[in-house]
Design a protein around this motif. Structure first.
Motif, mmCIF file in Angstrom:
data_model
loop_
_atom_site.group_PDB
_atom_site.id
_atom_site.type_symbol
_atom_site.label_atom_id
_atom_site.label_comp_id
_atom_site.label_asym_id
_atom_site.label_seq_id
_atom_site.Cartn_x
_atom_site.Cartn_y
_atom_site.Cartn_z
ATOM 1 N N VAL A 139 0.811 -1.249 -0.155
ATOM 2 C CA VAL A 139 0.171 -0.009 0.179
ATOM 3 C C VAL A 139 0.865 1.188 -0.018
ATOM 4 O O VAL A 139 0.737 2.089 -0.816
ATOM 5 C CB VAL A 139 -0.870 -0.125 1.156
ATOM 6 C CG1 VAL A 139 -1.882 1.201 1.196
ATOM 7 C CG2 VAL A 139 -2.025 -1.285 1.311
ATOM 8 N N VAL A 142 -8.975 2.952 6.939
ATOM 9 C CA VAL A 142 -9.029 1.615 6.439
ATOM 10 C C VAL A 142 -10.826 1.383 6.481
ATOM 11 O O VAL A 142 -11.330 1.288 7.625
ATOM 12 C CB VAL A 142 -8.423 0.414 7.335
ATOM 13 C CG1 VAL A 142 -8.964 -0.862 6.627
ATOM 14 C CG2 VAL A 142 -7.129 0.743 7.037
ATOM 15 N N CYS A 144 -4.774 -4.023 7.273
ATOM 16 C CA CYS A 144 -3.202 -3.976 7.007
ATOM 17 C C CYS A 144 -2.414 -4.103 8.012
ATOM 18 O O CYS A 144 -2.777 -3.963 9.171
ATOM 19 C CB CYS A 144 -3.207 -2.271 6.468
ATOM 20 S SG CYS A 144 -4.497 -2.211 4.990
ATOM 21 N N SER A 157 -1.032 -4.653 2.368
ATOM 22 C CA SER A 157 -2.606 -5.133 2.653
ATOM 23 C C SER A 157 -2.641 -6.305 3.097
ATOM 24 O O SER A 157 -2.182 -7.059 2.389
ATOM 25 C CB SER A 157 -3.202 -4.680 1.392
ATOM 26 O OG SER A 157 -4.713 -5.075 1.348
ATOM 27 N N ALA A 181 -7.642 -5.180 1.871
ATOM 28 C CA ALA A 181 -8.175 -4.176 2.478
ATOM 29 C C ALA A 181 -8.828 -3.018 1.140
ATOM 30 O O ALA A 181 -8.177 -2.992 0.124
ATOM 31 C CB ALA A 181 -7.430 -3.523 3.402
#
Length: 492
Positions: A179, A192, A197, A353, A356
C-alpha cells in the motif's frame, strides 16, 4: 472502443470489462460502475507536451491512463513539469478529472503528457446519458456512511462531512499488496474502510547488539563436518528397534550408569557452556555408540566491522518485522500528526494490505477541515511502536521457536515412504532459490553459495541488504547435553 456506446454489444462490454482489470483505478470502482464505464469509454493517444487538462477551465472529460506518464502542475501550459526535477507524476492505472464532471467547478491544476500517452476517455455527454453520475453518487454515499460511523467525526454536520467525502475515494488492495513504502513521509492519510493492513518495519539486524551476541553464540557450535539433515536420520521405528536390541535383556542398570557417569564427569569435567568438553572415551560402553566431541575451529569467511565488533559478511542481513495491525475503521498517518517534529518517530514504516479497501485523503486538505474538538481526540490517539532492539529480540525468539517446532514435528511424524523409483524432474530456472530467504549459519565458511537477491534500500535509511525470513543455526544435540539419555529409545 471506436464504436459509439449504443452500438456496443454485451459480449464486447464484458470483454472490455475483463481487459481493464489491469488498471488499478478502474478496479477500485464497484462492478456495476465498471460495466458502465466499459460501455462509454473511448480510446485516445496524445504526444509529449500535450496539455490534457488546463487550470481554470471547465472539465468536459474524465481520463484513465492506459499507457504512459503525465504530470500535474500549477501553471497553465504545463511547462514547469519539464523543468522541475521531481514533478508530480501519474502513471498507468491512474485516473484524473472525475470531479470536474460531478461538479460545475473549474479545473484546479494542469495535466500535461510527459511522453506519448494512451488514454481511455469518458466524455460529459456519455457520462450523464448513461447515468454514471448516479453510480458515482452511490459510491460517495458509502464513503459518507463510513465516516459518519467514526467517533472522530460524530460532531460534524452532514455538510462538512460531505466535504471530506469529496476529498478521497476508495482504493482496493489485494492480500499481500504493498500500500505504502513509507507512510511516515507520505503526504496522505488513509482510512481503512474494509479489511485490515499490517505495519512492517525493515530493520538491519547487524546493528543490534543482541543479534551480534546471538550470532557468535551459535557460530561457536559449528563443527568441521556439516550437521546431518532429517532426511538422513533413521525413522522412529528403526530407532525403537535399535533401542530394543541394545536394551535386551531388560534389566535396570540406571544406578550403576549414573554412578559411573558421576565419576567420569569428576575426572573429565562437564560443562554446558558454548563448547562441550565431553569425550566419548569417558562414557561407559553400555550406553551405546560413542559421542563425537565437537572440536572448535576457526571460522574462515569474509568479515565486516560493526559497532559491536566483527560479524560475518553473510550474516549482515535485514528482516521485515510486523509491529502493528490496522483494523477496519482505523486510520494510518494520524497517530503523531499533532506532535512536534522533534518528538516524532521518523523511522520508515511499510504498510501492506491483508485484503483491504482504504480511503486516501491529502494531509493538508484534511488539516484544513478539522476543528479543535477533532484535534483534542487526536491528542489521545497516540500509538508508540517498539524500538528496533525490541523487534530484533522478538524476531530471534520467534525464529528459535519456529526451528524447534519444525524439529519436533520431524521427530514425531512418521517420514513419508518414498516410491521405489523417483523420476528425475528438470529444475525450473528462476531468478533465485526460495531457500535464499533463509540464512544458514552452517554454510558460512563453504566455498559455494547459492545466489540470492539483494534488497536495494534507499541510502538514507539502510545500506543494500539481503532480506531473510528465518535463520537456521547449529545447535547442541540432546544426546550431548544429556549423555545418559543418548539412546534414541530412552529419549522418545
Amino acid at each position: 472502443m471506436q464504436k459509439l456506446p449504443s452500438w456496443r454489444t454485451e459480449p464486447e462490454i464484458q470483454a472490455l470489462y475483463n481487459l481493464l482489470q489491469v488498471l488499478n483505478s478502474y478496479r477500485n470502482y464497484s462492478e456495476p460502475l465498471q460495466l458502465l464505464l466499459a460501455r462509454v469509454m473511448r480510446f485516445e493517444r496524445f504526444g509529449r507536451r500535450r496539455v490534457m487538462v488546463k487550470k481554470g477551465q471547465r472539465g468536459n472529460s474524465f481520463y484513465f491512463i492506459y499507457m504512459g506518464t503525465v504530470a500535474v502542475t500549477e501553471d497553465e501550459d504545463g511547462s514547469s513539469a519539464f523543468l522541475d526535477p521531481h514533478p508530480t507524476l501519474l502513471h498507468k492505472g491512474d485516473c484524473f478529472g472525475e470531479l470536474g464532471l460531478m461538479s460545475p467547478s473549474v479545473r484546479r491544476a494542469t495535466v500535461v503528457c510527459m511522453e506519448e500517452t494512451e488514454f481511455l476517455v469518458v466524455d460529459r455527454e456519455d457520462f450523464f446519458a448513461n447515468k454514471l453520475d448516479q453510480e458515482f453518487q452511490k459510491d460517495a454515499q458509502h464513503r459518507f456512511e463510513f465516516f459518519r460511523k467514526m467517533d472522530l467525526f460524530e460532531s460534524w454536520s452532514d455538510e462538512k462531512l460531505w466535504k471530506l467525502v469529496t476529498l478521497g475515494k476508495v482504493e482496493k488492495f489485494s492480500y499481500g499488496q504493498l500500500v505504502l513504502k513509507d507512510f511516515i513521509e507520505s503526504p496522505s492519510i488513509m482510512f481503512v474502510c474494509k479489511g485490515s493492513c499490517e505495519v512492517l518495519r525493515l530493520i538491519d539486524l547487524g546493528t543490534s547488539p543482541f543479534y551480534y551476541k546471538w550470532i557468535w553464540q551459535h557460530l561457536e557450535l559449528i563443527d568441521d563436518t556439516s550437521l546431518k539433515t532429517h532426511l538422513n536420520e533413521p525413522s522412529p521405528v528403526e530407532r525403537f528397534k535399535e533401542f530394543q536390541i541394545k536394551s535386551y535383556p531388560v534389566q535396570d542398570f540406571s544406578t550403576l550408569k549414573l554412578k559411573h557417569l558421576q565419576k567420569a564427569w569428576e575426572q573429565q569435567g562437564s560443562s554446558f557452556s558454548r563448547r562441550i568438553k565431553t569425550s566419548g572415551n569417558t562414557l561407559p560402553k553400555t550406553l551405546g555408540p560413542k559421542i563425537k566431541s565437537r572440536h572448535p575451529h576457526s571460522l574462515e569467511c569474509p568479515m565486516i566491522n560493526t559497532e559491536y565488533g566483527e560479524l560475518p559478511e553473510e550474516a549482515a542481513v535485514g528482516a521485515y518485522i510486523k509491529i502493528h495491525t490496522v483494523e477496519e475503521g482505523e486510520t494510518v498517518g494520524l497517530h503523531q500528526i499533532l506532535l512536534p517534529e522533534n518528538q516524532r518517530d521518523m523511522r520508515p514504516l511499510v504498510l501492506v494490505s491483508l485484503g483491504a479497501e482504504v480511503i486516501r485523503i491529502r494531509r493538508e486538505k484534511f488539516w484544513e477541515l478539522i476543528d479543535s474538538e477533532v484535534k483534542e481526540k487526536l491528542y489521545r490517539f497516540q500509538i508508540k511502536y517498539p524500538s528496533d532492539e525490541d523487534m530484533c529480540q522478538k524476531f530471534l525468539q520467534e525464529n528459535s521457536w519456529n526451528i524447534f517446532r519444525k524439529d519436533l514435528m520431524r521427530l514425531l511424524l512418521k517420514p513419508r515412504q518414498r516410491p521405489s523409483f523417483i523420476p528425475i524432474r528438470p529444475k525450473k530456472k528462476g531468478i533465485y532459490n526460495p531457500k535464499s530467504l533463509v540464512l544458514d549459519l552452517c554454510s558460512l565458511d563453504k566455498e559455494t553459495k547459492p545466489c540470492y537477491p539483494i534488497f536495494m534500500a534507499p541510502q538514507k535509511y539502510l545500506p543494500p541488504l539481503r532480506i531473510v525470513q528465518a535463520i537456521t543455526a547449529p545447535r547442541y544435540k540432546i544426546q550431548e547435553l544429556l549423555p545418559q539419555y543418548k539412546n534414541a529409545g530412552v529419549l522418545v
